[in-house]
Design an enzyme around this catalytic site. Structure first.
Site, PDB file in Angstrom:
ATOM      1  N   PHE A 135      -8.591   2.669   3.979  1.00 37.22           N
ATOM      2  CA  PHE A 135      -7.223   2.940   3.525  1.00 37.22           C
ATOM      3  C   PHE A 135      -7.238   3.307   2.051  1.00 37.22           C
ATOM      4  CE2 PHE A 135      -3.211   1.701   1.544  1.00 37.22           C
ATOM      5  CZ  PHE A 135      -2.332   2.431   2.311  1.00 37.22           C
ATOM      6  N   ASP A 220     -13.117   2.628  -4.260  1.00 35.47           N
ATOM      7  CA  ASP A 220     -11.666   2.384  -4.326  1.00 35.47           C
ATOM      8  C   ASP A 220     -11.491   0.879  -4.428  1.00 35.47           C
ATOM      9  OD1 ASP A 220      -9.043   1.762  -3.814  1.00 35.47           O
ATOM     10  OD2 ASP A 220      -8.799   3.196  -2.161  1.00 35.47           O
ATOM     11  N   LYS A 249      -2.736  -1.979  -7.729  1.00 34.47           N
ATOM     12  CA  LYS A 249      -2.252  -3.317  -7.360  1.00 34.47           C
ATOM     13  C   LYS A 249      -2.258  -4.309  -8.538  1.00 34.47           C
ATOM     14  CE  LYS A 249      -2.329  -2.901  -2.482  1.00 34.47           C
ATOM     15  NZ  LYS A 249      -3.157  -1.877  -1.824  1.00 34.47           N
TER      16      LYS A 249
HETATM   17  C1  LIG Z   1      -2.903  -0.377  -1.535  1.00 36.02           C
HETATM   18  C2  LIG Z   1      -4.100   0.477  -1.567  1.00 36.02           C
HETATM   19  C3  LIG Z   1      -4.036   1.827  -1.957  1.00 36.02           C
HETATM   20  C4  LIG Z   1      -2.742   2.530  -2.256  1.00 36.02           C
HETATM   21  O1  LIG Z   1      -2.112   2.039  -3.379  1.00 36.02           O
HETATM   22  P1  LIG Z   1      -0.576   2.447  -3.630  1.00 36.02           P
HETATM   23  O2  LIG Z   1      -0.237   1.821  -4.944  1.00 36.02           O
HETATM   24  O3  LIG Z   1       0.219   1.888  -2.475  1.00 36.02           O
HETATM   25  O4  LIG Z   1      -0.500   3.908  -3.666  1.00 36.02           O
HETATM   26  C5  LIG Z   1      -5.215   2.529  -2.022  1.00 36.02           C
HETATM   27  N1  LIG Z   1      -6.397   1.969  -1.720  1.00 36.02           N
HETATM   28  C6  LIG Z   1      -6.494   0.688  -1.346  1.00 36.02           C
HETATM   29  C7  LIG Z   1      -7.840   0.113  -1.039  1.00 36.02           C
HETATM   30  C8  LIG Z   1      -5.360  -0.111  -1.233  1.00 36.02           C
HETATM   31  O5  LIG Z   1      -5.446  -1.371  -0.820  1.00 36.02           O
END
Ligand SMILES: *Cc1c(COP(=O)(O)O)cnc(C)c1O
Length: 397
Positions: A135, A220, A249
């Site tokens: 994700f 990420d 986050k």
């Molecule tokens: C939450 C998340 C995102 C997206 O972040 P947003 O601030 O919602 O755009 C991307 N990568 C990972 C691993 C995430 O947990």
């Protein structure tokens, strides 16, 4: 649809099923609704509130910055952006930082940076190998980058250039490498997939594979970064150095802030390639400085690791008592397999009983308490969770 507010709800797009609860206040580990009910919050805005709800350090930093300078424009330097960039490069293996407002925006930046590097150094190679069930966000490109089942069709056509492998299968990655490949990108722990960690040997193998084929390794760490897994960044537990990392986050302690970090050798944006109206605004960066300084303070992450171990041990013992499944994760990013598709119901029952938890998959629960949560709060949550799971019929056989 009913809700607890006097205001009509029809003017908000129904992008998700919201409960009728309206939250009016947050303090540390707890949220309060308009009826005065208190909830122990183990979601914390989806791992956003690293220091809990409305912590004094963030509130003070925001208030101070709001009355000093909110946004001079991304085309000028500001003290908070410089301070935060230096904190992040000092705490990591990276040299350059670009600030955004969301994780998806940081990941878009990572894609662009890798493609630019491919144009400059790899004959226009542009493909980024990513992973099934991964994700990376909700923009078109980051949805295409993600490996969530069904996401290739919802807003077709996808952005091309993101072949997928299974996590922890190095042979599959090797088989996907071709002349168009420029990078491999992954979450060190797949969060939305249900807290699935990359094996140490796998991530080290990826690093070696990337070196062998002159590819960039991109992590990420939007969910795993900023102390969530017990170290400042999750990659630090793998003894590898990625070329590019994204954060989001927790980095802002609750406010919209994200970051794209790169080693100097791959930091190849030219003026005009990258930007955004809110990028590096002093208001959010001041909150980021307060959050990151708190996480880097002596002993903070030691406490996070020991509280994480306590929660994991409690979940293990619940799993044994109620004959549930595996407990996974690191630090305070943990999941419990239930062995049956009752997680969405458990989330509802838990909310009614004053505990907020999340079900990334129908058969598993995820726990993301504030990183400064106390042993008493963990004990309270575990006792509550035990009641919830028994109420849902688990452990009855
Ligand atoms: C939450 C998340 C995102 C997206 O972040 P947003 O601030 O919602 O755009 C991307 N990568 C990972 C691993 C995430 O947990």
């Amino acid at each position: 649809m009913p809700n607890q507010s006097a205001l009509p709800i029809d003017s908000l797009m129904p992008i998700t099923h919201r409960p009728d609860t309206v939250f009016v206040r947050g303090e540390g580990a707890y949220l309060y609704d308009g009826l005065g009910n208190r909830y122990l919050d183990w979601v914390q805005g989806w791992a956003v509130n690293c220091l809990g709800h409305s912590p004094a350090v963030i509130a003070k930093a925001l208030a101070r910055q709001a009355s000093t300078l909110i946004n001079p424009s991304p085309a000028f330097y500001s003290e908070p952006a410089l301070e935060l960039a230096n904190l992040l490069t000092g705490a990591s293996c990276f040299d350059h930082v670009f600030f955004g407002s969301s994780g998806a925006e940081a990941n878009e930046g990572a894609i662009k940076l890798a493609r630019k590097w491919g144009q400059l150094h790899k004959n226009g190679a542009f493909e980024i190998i990513t992973f099934r069930n991964g994700f990376h966000g909700r923009t078109l490109a980051t949805m295409s980058l993600s490996g969530k089942p069904g996401w290739d069709r919802i807003f077709a056509p996808q952005v091309p250039g993101f072949p997928k492998a299974d996590l922890n299968d190095l042979d599959q990655v090797r088989a996907l490498i071709g002349s168009n490949t420029v990078a491999v990108m992954l979450e060190p722990i797949q969060g939305e997939a249900g807290v699935i960690p990359a094996d140490v040997a796998f991530l080290q193998g990826l690093r070696a594979l990337c070196d062998e084929h002159n590819l960039l390794l991109i992590v990420d760490e939007v969910q795993t970064g900023c102390g969530r897994t017990g170290t400042m960044f999750a990659y630090q537990q793998y003894d590898v150095e990625p070329d590019i990392m994204t954060l989001g986050k927790g980095i802002g302690g609750g406010v919209p802030l994200s970051a794209l970090l790169a080693k100097k050798s791959v930091s190849c944006f030219a003026p005009g390639d990258q930007g955004g109206t809110f990028c590096g605004n002093p208001l959010c960066c001041a909150a980021g400085v307060a959050a990151v300084e708190s996480l880097l303070a002596d002993g903070f992450l030691d406490r996070t690791r020991s509280i994480g171990a306590m929660l994991a041990a409690g979940l293990e013992s619940l799993s044994r008592e109620l004959s549930l499944g595996e407990v996974r994760g690191r630090g305070l990013l943990l999941a419990l397999e239930l062995g049956a598709d009752v997680a969405p119901r458990a989330v509802e029952v838990a909310r009614e009983q004053g505990l907020l938890i999340n079900a990334p998959r129908p058969h598993c629960l995820r726990f993301m308490p504030a990183l400064n949560t106390t042993a008493d709060e963990v004990r309270e949550g575990l006792a509550n969770l035990r009641n919830v799971l028994k109420f849902c019929g688990l452990g009855a056989l």
